[in-house]
Design a protein around this motif. Sequence first.
Motif, PDB file in Angstrom:
ATOM      1  N   GLU A   1       0.830  -1.203   0.000  1.00 24.23           N
ATOM      2  CA  GLU A   1       0.000   0.000   0.000  1.00 24.23           C
ATOM      3  C   GLU A   1       0.867   1.256   0.000  1.00 24.23           C
ATOM      4  OE1 GLU A   1      -2.701  -0.038   3.234  1.00 24.23           O
ATOM      5  OE2 GLU A   1      -3.617  -1.949   2.685  1.00 24.23           O
ATOM      6  N   ILE A   2       1.896   1.277   0.854  1.00 26.50           N
ATOM      7  CA  ILE A   2       2.778   2.450   0.942  1.00 26.50           C
ATOM      8  C   ILE A   2       3.447   2.724  -0.399  1.00 26.50           C
ATOM      9  CG2 ILE A   2       4.871   3.360   2.031  1.00 26.50           C
ATOM     10  CD1 ILE A   2       4.055   1.831   4.563  1.00 26.50           C
ATOM     11  N   ALA A   3       3.963   1.646  -1.038  1.00 29.56           N
ATOM     12  CA  ALA A   3       4.645   1.817  -2.324  1.00 29.56           C
ATOM     13  C   ALA A   3       3.690   2.337  -3.399  1.00 29.56           C
ATOM     14  CB  ALA A   3       5.265   0.484  -2.760  1.00 29.56           C
ATOM     15  N   LEU A   4       2.479   1.775  -3.438  1.00 26.33           N
ATOM     16  CA  LEU A   4       1.507   2.203  -4.437  1.00 26.33           C
ATOM     17  C   LEU A   4       1.048   3.635  -4.188  1.00 26.33           C
ATOM     18  CD1 LEU A   4      -0.699  -1.009  -4.816  1.00 26.33           C
ATOM     19  CD2 LEU A   4       0.979  -0.121  -6.430  1.00 26.33           C
ATOM     20  N   ASN A   5       0.848   3.998  -2.926  1.00 22.58           N
ATOM     21  CA  ASN A   5       0.411   5.364  -2.619  1.00 22.58           C
ATOM     22  C   ASN A   5       1.483   6.388  -3.003  1.00 22.58           C
ATOM     23  OD1 ASN A   5      -2.134   4.694  -1.634  1.00 22.58           O
ATOM     24  ND2 ASN A   5      -1.376   4.311   0.419  1.00 22.58           N
ATOM     25  N   LYS A   6       2.757   6.046  -2.799  1.00 24.75           N
ATOM     26  CA  LYS A   6       3.829   6.945  -3.225  1.00 24.75           C
ATOM     27  C   LYS A   6       3.836   7.091  -4.743  1.00 24.75           C
ATOM     28  CE  LYS A   6       6.983   6.247   0.683  1.00 24.75           C
ATOM     29  NZ  LYS A   6       8.303   5.723   1.113  1.00 24.75           N
ATOM     30  N   LEU A   7       3.594   5.980  -5.445  1.00 22.10           N
ATOM     31  CA  LEU A   7       3.538   6.021  -6.902  1.00 22.10           C
ATOM     32  C   LEU A   7       2.401   6.923  -7.378  1.00 22.10           C
ATOM     33  CD1 LEU A   7       4.219   4.985  -9.771  1.00 22.10           C
ATOM     34  CD2 LEU A   7       2.737   3.028  -9.313  1.00 22.10           C
ATOM     35  N   LEU A   8       1.213   6.776  -6.790  1.00 21.57           N
ATOM     36  CA  LEU A   8       0.073   7.599  -7.178  1.00 21.57           C
ATOM     37  C   LEU A   8       0.311   9.065  -6.846  1.00 21.57           C
ATOM     38  CD1 LEU A   8      -2.901   5.294  -6.111  1.00 21.57           C
ATOM     39  CD2 LEU A   8      -2.180   5.849  -8.435  1.00 21.57           C
ATOM     40  N   GLN A   9       1.007   9.315  -5.735  1.00 20.78           N
ATOM     41  CA  GLN A   9       1.288  10.702  -5.367  1.00 20.78           C
ATOM     42  C   GLN A   9       2.204  11.358  -6.396  1.00 20.78           C
ATOM     43  OE1 GLN A   9       2.961  11.141  -1.465  1.00 20.78           O
ATOM     44  NE2 GLN A   9       2.863  13.366  -1.501  1.00 20.78           N
ATOM     45  N   ARG A  10       3.222  10.610  -6.868  1.00 19.07           N
ATOM     46  CA  ARG A  10       4.112  11.148  -7.902  1.00 19.07           C
ATOM     47  C   ARG A  10       3.341  11.417  -9.195  1.00 19.07           C
ATOM     48  NH1 ARG A  10       7.707   7.156  -5.938  1.00 19.07           N
ATOM     49  NH2 ARG A  10       7.313   5.835  -7.764  1.00 19.07           N
ATOM     50  N   MET A  11       2.406  10.539  -9.532  1.00 23.18           N
ATOM     51  CA  MET A  11       1.598  10.750 -10.734  1.00 23.18           C
ATOM     52  C   MET A  11       0.736  12.000 -10.587  1.00 23.18           C
ATOM     53  SD  MET A  11       0.416   6.823 -11.499  1.00 23.18           S
ATOM     54  CE  MET A  11      -0.711   7.311 -12.790  1.00 23.18           C
ATOM     55  N   GLN A  12       0.178  12.206  -9.383  1.00 25.43           N
ATOM     56  CA  GLN A  12      -0.639  13.395  -9.157  1.00 25.43           C
ATOM     57  C   GLN A  12       0.207  14.662  -9.259  1.00 25.43           C
ATOM     58  OE1 GLN A  12      -2.154  14.187  -5.207  1.00 25.43           O
ATOM     59  NE2 GLN A  12      -4.154  14.746  -6.031  1.00 25.43           N
ATOM     60  N   GLU A  13       1.431  14.620  -8.705  1.00 25.69           N
ATOM     61  CA  GLU A  13       2.317  15.784  -8.786  1.00 25.69           C
ATOM     62  C   GLU A  13       2.680  16.082 -10.238  1.00 25.69           C
ATOM     63  OE1 GLU A  13       5.548  14.693  -6.300  1.00 25.69           O
ATOM     64  OE2 GLU A  13       4.479  15.103  -4.415  1.00 25.69           O
ATOM     65  N   ALA A  14       2.900  15.031 -11.043  1.00 24.79           N
ATOM     66  CA  ALA A  14       3.204  15.245 -12.465  1.00 24.79           C
ATOM     67  C   ALA A  14       2.023  15.890 -13.186  1.00 24.79           C
ATOM     68  CB  ALA A  14       3.560  13.912 -13.130  1.00 24.79           C
ATOM     69  N   LYS A  15       0.809  15.462 -12.834  1.00 25.84           N
ATOM     70  CA  LYS A  15      -0.388  16.050 -13.446  1.00 25.84           C
ATOM     71  C   LYS A  15      -0.515  17.521 -13.068  1.00 25.84           C
ATOM     72  CE  LYS A  15      -5.413  16.021 -13.121  1.00 25.84           C
ATOM     73  NZ  LYS A  15      -6.578  15.503 -12.387  1.00 25.84           N
ATOM     74  N   LEU A  16      -0.323  17.843 -11.777  1.00 23.46           N
ATOM     75  CA  LEU A  16      -0.431  19.227 -11.333  1.00 23.46           C
ATOM     76  C   LEU A  16       0.638  20.101 -11.975  1.00 23.46           C
ATOM     77  CD1 LEU A  16      -1.188  18.665  -7.526  1.00 23.46           C
ATOM     78  CD2 LEU A  16      -2.796  19.337  -9.318  1.00 23.46           C
ATOM     79  N   GLN A  17       1.846  19.540 -12.141  1.00 25.99           N
ATOM     80  CA  GLN A  17       2.920  20.297 -12.782  1.00 25.99           C
ATOM     81  C   GLN A  17       2.570  20.621 -14.231  1.00 25.99           C
ATOM     82  OE1 GLN A  17       6.683  18.301 -12.789  1.00 25.99           O
ATOM     83  NE2 GLN A  17       7.802  20.059 -13.552  1.00 25.99           N
ATOM     84  N   GLN A  18       1.971  19.658 -14.930  1.00 23.94           N
ATOM     85  CA  GLN A  18       1.564  19.899 -16.317  1.00 23.94           C
ATOM     86  C   GLN A  18       0.472  20.965 -16.381  1.00 23.94           C
ATOM     87  OE1 GLN A  18      -0.330  16.609 -18.270  1.00 23.94           O
ATOM     88  NE2 GLN A  18       0.153  17.347 -20.305  1.00 23.94           N
ATOM     89  N   MET A  19      -0.486  20.912 -15.438  1.00 22.47           N
ATOM     90  CA  MET A  19      -1.554  21.906 -15.413  1.00 22.47           C
ATOM     91  C   MET A  19      -0.996  23.304 -15.156  1.00 22.47           C
ATOM     92  SD  MET A  19      -4.479  19.792 -13.304  1.00 22.47           S
ATOM     93  CE  MET A  19      -5.541  21.220 -13.165  1.00 22.47           C
ATOM     94  N   ARG A  20      -0.028  23.405 -14.226  1.00 23.80           N
ATOM     95  CA  ARG A  20       0.586  24.706 -13.955  1.00 23.80           C
ATOM     96  C   ARG A  20       1.298  25.224 -15.195  1.00 23.80           C
ATOM     97  NH1 ARG A  20       1.939  22.363  -8.872  1.00 23.80           N
ATOM     98  NH2 ARG A  20       4.004  21.845  -9.674  1.00 23.80           N
ATOM     99  N   PHE A  21       1.972  24.333 -15.913  1.00 19.21           N
ATOM    100  CA  PHE A  21       2.700  24.726 -17.120  1.00 19.21           C
ATOM    101  C   PHE A  21       1.737  25.290 -18.168  1.00 19.21           C
ATOM    102  CE2 PHE A  21       4.475  23.733 -21.334  1.00 19.21           C
ATOM    103  CZ  PHE A  21       5.682  24.398 -21.232  1.00 19.21           C
ATOM    104  N   VAL A  22       0.614  24.614 -18.388  1.00 15.87           N
ATOM    105  CA  VAL A  22      -0.370  25.077 -19.367  1.00 15.87           C
ATOM    106  C   VAL A  22      -0.952  26.421 -18.936  1.00 15.87           C
ATOM    107  CG1 VAL A  22      -2.614  24.592 -20.418  1.00 15.87           C
ATOM    108  CG2 VAL A  22      -0.939  22.760 -20.168  1.00 15.87           C
ATOM    109  N   ASN A  23      -1.286  26.556 -17.643  1.00 18.65           N
ATOM    110  CA  ASN A  23      -1.854  27.814 -17.151  1.00 18.65           C
ATOM    111  C   ASN A  23      -0.867  28.965 -17.305  1.00 18.65           C
ATOM    112  OD1 ASN A  23      -4.259  26.596 -16.429  1.00 18.65           O
ATOM    113  ND2 ASN A  23      -3.611  26.166 -14.347  1.00 18.65           N
ATOM    114  N   ASP A  24       0.414  28.707 -16.967  1.00 20.53           N
ATOM    115  CA  ASP A  24       1.422  29.761 -17.071  1.00 20.53           C
ATOM    116  C   ASP A  24       1.644  30.161 -18.523  1.00 20.53           C
ATOM    117  OD1 ASP A  24       1.743  29.791 -14.353  1.00 20.53           O
ATOM    118  OD2 ASP A  24       3.475  28.452 -14.349  1.00 20.53           O
TER     119      ASP A  24
END
Length: 456
Positions: A211-234
């Motif tokens: 569970e810990i390993a999978l949750n860390k993986l999903l968190q990194r995916m969420q951060e990548a998504k947010l980074q892409q959204m910030r890039f598009v907005n900027d």
Amino acid sequence: MSSEKHNQSTIQEHKKPFFTPSDSSTAGVITWGFWWRKMMNYVGFNLFLLVNIALIFIYTYNQHVPQGTFYLGFFPTESHSISLTGFTFLHGLSSLKYIVHGPTFGAKIFDLGVDLARFWPMYIAILIWEIIDLLSFFGDMRRVRRALQPLNTLALKADQLVNSDVLSTEATTNDILVKSEKIRSLEQAIEEANINAPKIQTGDQDLASIEIALNKLLQRMQEAKLQQMRFVNDASHELRTPIAVIRGYTDMLDRWGKTDEAVLDESIAALKSESEHMHDLVEQLLFLARGDAGRNTLTKTKLNLARITSEVCEESEMIDPDHQYVLKFDQSTQTDDCYQVLADTAMIKQSIRIIVQNAARYSAAQTTISFNVAYDEKTVQVSIEDEGMGMSETAAAHIFERFWRADNARIESNEGSGLGLSIAKWIVDNHDGSIEVLSREGVGTRFTIVLPREMS
């Protein structure tokens, strides 16, 4: 006898893998979903923009008809009417006409299509940006697939574990059922999780580490998504200003520029300036997009970093007479093999130029910008130091982020897009190097590019 058959069928059922090859399409499903929603958003935005521009022109036209024809600038009174005509796919947008009908003046015809067509540079710039952003789909899919690789490995391990237990002569039916139940519980938790709510929880202590390993993986995916959204907005924010300027000057040309040469000259100069700014911004975005997709090629050769630095210094002196450029190293270093690196000459020059341009932009006139080189056992370093405004430690931690600019930098100068240092960092990173920053507000800033030394 029937109980034995039931146990055998249970064993055969659990010999089937819980994770099938179709699970490998998860990366494609996630990425296609983002891509499709993004494309629909762009289509809606383009239609919204075109309609708003047309309404602005229509409002302007309505000011050229006798007073009392419209109320609130858009709605004709009872004895007047409006119509759109002339548009055909054969003749294109420029054939569209806007007509105002009235009992006293007959019909006034305005070339709405021609005026809309004048915005073609803006349409092309927006379309180029949208295409670049949509092409990032391939890089996104690779990143998502890499991010999901640990999950795929976990699935294979789980499948091997179940199969090995089934095939083992010491495994019992109860053991198989317990293990399959744990795997099914994990499967259900994974299905319920998504990138917007990255949390997997089964409540089983035996699965806690997974569970810990999978949750860390999903968190990194969420951060990548947010980074892409910030890039598009900027990026959208950076394009908004030149688009607004172009629209404003186009309106002014429509009202007064046809007869006033001063307004015409001012508008042409402004439109040229903003189009150049948009061109530079699109070129920088293209560079970073190609870099993210792995399509920027480096042609590395042995070169003397001191000689490259000296050339950049000479070029800067020629194009910028407002600052003093000083070399703090001896000319003999330009032939010394101790300063030799394996690098792409054009790319390294570009990274140094970017830092020098930043130093000049945020330094007062007649201040000094100095260059120095050094080497140690493993690396060669080139430093660019200015006497400019400097920045805080907090600001220095963000300067390589795309579109990020310090508050005092925004106040001092409206030039730049916030992408230059991101490009410089990409270049240095892809030469297995690093960029170090030392800055003090009111004192100045020193950038140091560190590259691996090439032993002759």
